[in-house]
Design a protein around this motif. Structure first.
Motif, PDB file in Angstrom:
ATOM      1  N   TRP A 127       0.508  -1.205  -0.338  1.00  0.00           N
ATOM      2  CA  TRP A 127      -0.025   0.125   0.041  1.00  0.00           C
ATOM      3  C   TRP A 127       0.972   1.189   0.030  1.00  0.00           C
ATOM      4  O   TRP A 127       1.290   1.000   0.987  1.00  0.00           O
ATOM      5  CB  TRP A 127      -0.618  -0.188   1.175  1.00  0.00           C
ATOM      6  CG  TRP A 127      -1.545   1.200   1.403  1.00  0.00           C
ATOM      7  CD1 TRP A 127      -1.842   2.788   2.440  1.00  0.00           C
ATOM      8  CD2 TRP A 127      -3.227   1.138   0.217  1.00  0.00           C
ATOM      9  NE1 TRP A 127      -2.692   3.546   2.065  1.00  0.00           N
ATOM     10  CE2 TRP A 127      -3.601   2.651   1.199  1.00  0.00           C
ATOM     11  CE3 TRP A 127      -3.922   0.267   0.083  1.00  0.00           C
ATOM     12  CZ2 TRP A 127      -4.455   2.739   0.387  1.00  0.00           C
ATOM     13  CZ3 TRP A 127      -5.015   0.698  -0.863  1.00  0.00           C
ATOM     14  CH2 TRP A 127      -5.664   2.651  -0.817  1.00  0.00           C
ATOM     15  N   ASN A 128       0.878   2.048  -1.135  1.00  0.00           N
ATOM     16  CA  ASN A 128       1.361   3.464  -0.873  1.00  0.00           C
ATOM     17  C   ASN A 128       0.943   4.313  -0.181  1.00  0.00           C
ATOM     18  O   ASN A 128       1.432   5.638  -0.553  1.00  0.00           O
ATOM     19  CB  ASN A 128       1.581   3.449  -2.597  1.00  0.00           C
ATOM     20  CG  ASN A 128       0.979   4.011  -3.623  1.00  0.00           C
ATOM     21  OD1 ASN A 128      -0.986   4.278  -3.242  1.00  0.00           O
ATOM     22  ND2 ASN A 128       1.186   3.766  -4.679  1.00  0.00           N
ATOM     23  N   GLY A 129       0.036   4.699  -0.233  1.00  0.00           N
ATOM     24  CA  GLY A 129      -1.150   5.578   0.338  1.00  0.00           C
ATOM     25  C   GLY A 129      -2.168   6.034   0.110  1.00  0.00           C
ATOM     26  O   GLY A 129      -3.006   6.981   0.097  1.00  0.00           O
ATOM     27  N   GLN A 130      -2.111   5.669  -1.233  1.00  0.00           N
ATOM     28  CA  GLN A 130      -3.194   5.603  -2.038  1.00  0.00           C
ATOM     29  C   GLN A 130      -4.036   4.301  -3.097  1.00  0.00           C
ATOM     30  O   GLN A 130      -5.589   4.361  -3.306  1.00  0.00           O
ATOM     31  CB  GLN A 130      -3.302   6.726  -3.164  1.00  0.00           C
ATOM     32  CG  GLN A 130      -2.967   7.914  -2.694  1.00  0.00           C
ATOM     33  CD  GLN A 130      -2.143   9.007  -3.546  1.00  0.00           C
ATOM     34  OE1 GLN A 130      -1.650   8.776  -4.079  1.00  0.00           O
ATOM     35  NE2 GLN A 130      -2.028  10.707  -3.103  1.00  0.00           N
ATOM     36  N   ALA A 131      -2.927   3.929  -3.435  1.00  0.00           N
ATOM     37  CA  ALA A 131      -3.871   1.982  -3.877  1.00  0.00           C
ATOM     38  C   ALA A 131      -2.632   1.374  -3.936  1.00  0.00           C
ATOM     39  O   ALA A 131      -1.384   1.428  -3.254  1.00  0.00           O
ATOM     40  CB  ALA A 131      -3.483   2.579  -5.132  1.00  0.00           C
TER      41      ALA A 131
END
Length: 190
Positions: A127-131
């Motif tokens: 998870w990269n923070g947005q997707a």
């Protein structure tokens, strides 16, 4: 007049124009038979372009077929075939038997029947923070993929969440480690 006819007509008219430049530039006797042949060729191409129906699609197979404005080539017939997943069968030439398939030609490109069957894969994602994004290469072993994700979770710059996706003919999430939190987007600074 379709694109191919325009190209051929333009080439023949350029050749005729070159004859005109040669007549102006040289004092030698012109080859009138060659000039006549080139002009007749240009006239025949023009006559062919004028007598054929104006194409309504960009499809080389159905230039005057029905129009589908959503299709890339505007051809309703080809777009219907693409949507249904059918392929056209190439008609055999007149000199071949009706029952004999065409001889296969060796190619550096594979044909669909030569493609291997789909393989089972385990895809590690973070998870990269947005997707969710793929982290690392897809693995053929589930244990190997879980070991890889375990190493990533232990690293100092670990993401907030990881997951393992099983992919065969479709994707299916098997396990998720952590909780993905959505970070609000910051307005751009002016």
């Amino acid at each position: 007049m379709n694109h191919a006819q325009l190209i051929a007509l333009g080439r023949s008219l350029r050749v005729a124009g070159e004859h005109g430049q040669r007549l102006d530039d040289s004092a030698t006797a012109p080859n009138t038979a060659e000039i006549r042949q080139d002009l007749e060729r240009a006239l025949a191409l023009l006559e062919d372009a004028v007598t054929t129906a104006k194409p309504t699609t960009r499809c080389p197979e159905h230039p005057t077929g029905p129009v589908d404005p959503d299709a890339a080539d505007l051809c309703l017939l080809c777009e219907t075939r693409r949507r249904s997943g059918q392929r056209t069968t190439r008609p055999y030439s007149a000199d071949m038997d009706d029952e004999a398939p065409p001889e296969r030609v060796q190619s550096r490109h594979r044909i669909r029947a030569d493609q291997p069957q789909p393989k089972k894969r385990w895809i590690p994602e973070m998870w990269n923070g947005q997707a969710w994004q793929v982290c690392g290469t897809p693995r053929t072993s589930e244990q190997e993929a879980e070991q890889y994700l375990g190493q990533l979770r232990q690293s100092p710059d670990a993401a907030s969440a990881y997951r393992l996706v099983y992919a065969f003919t479709d994707h299916q999430v098997l396990r998720v480690w952590g909780t993905p939190t959505v970070t609000p987007r910051q307005p751009p600074e002016l």
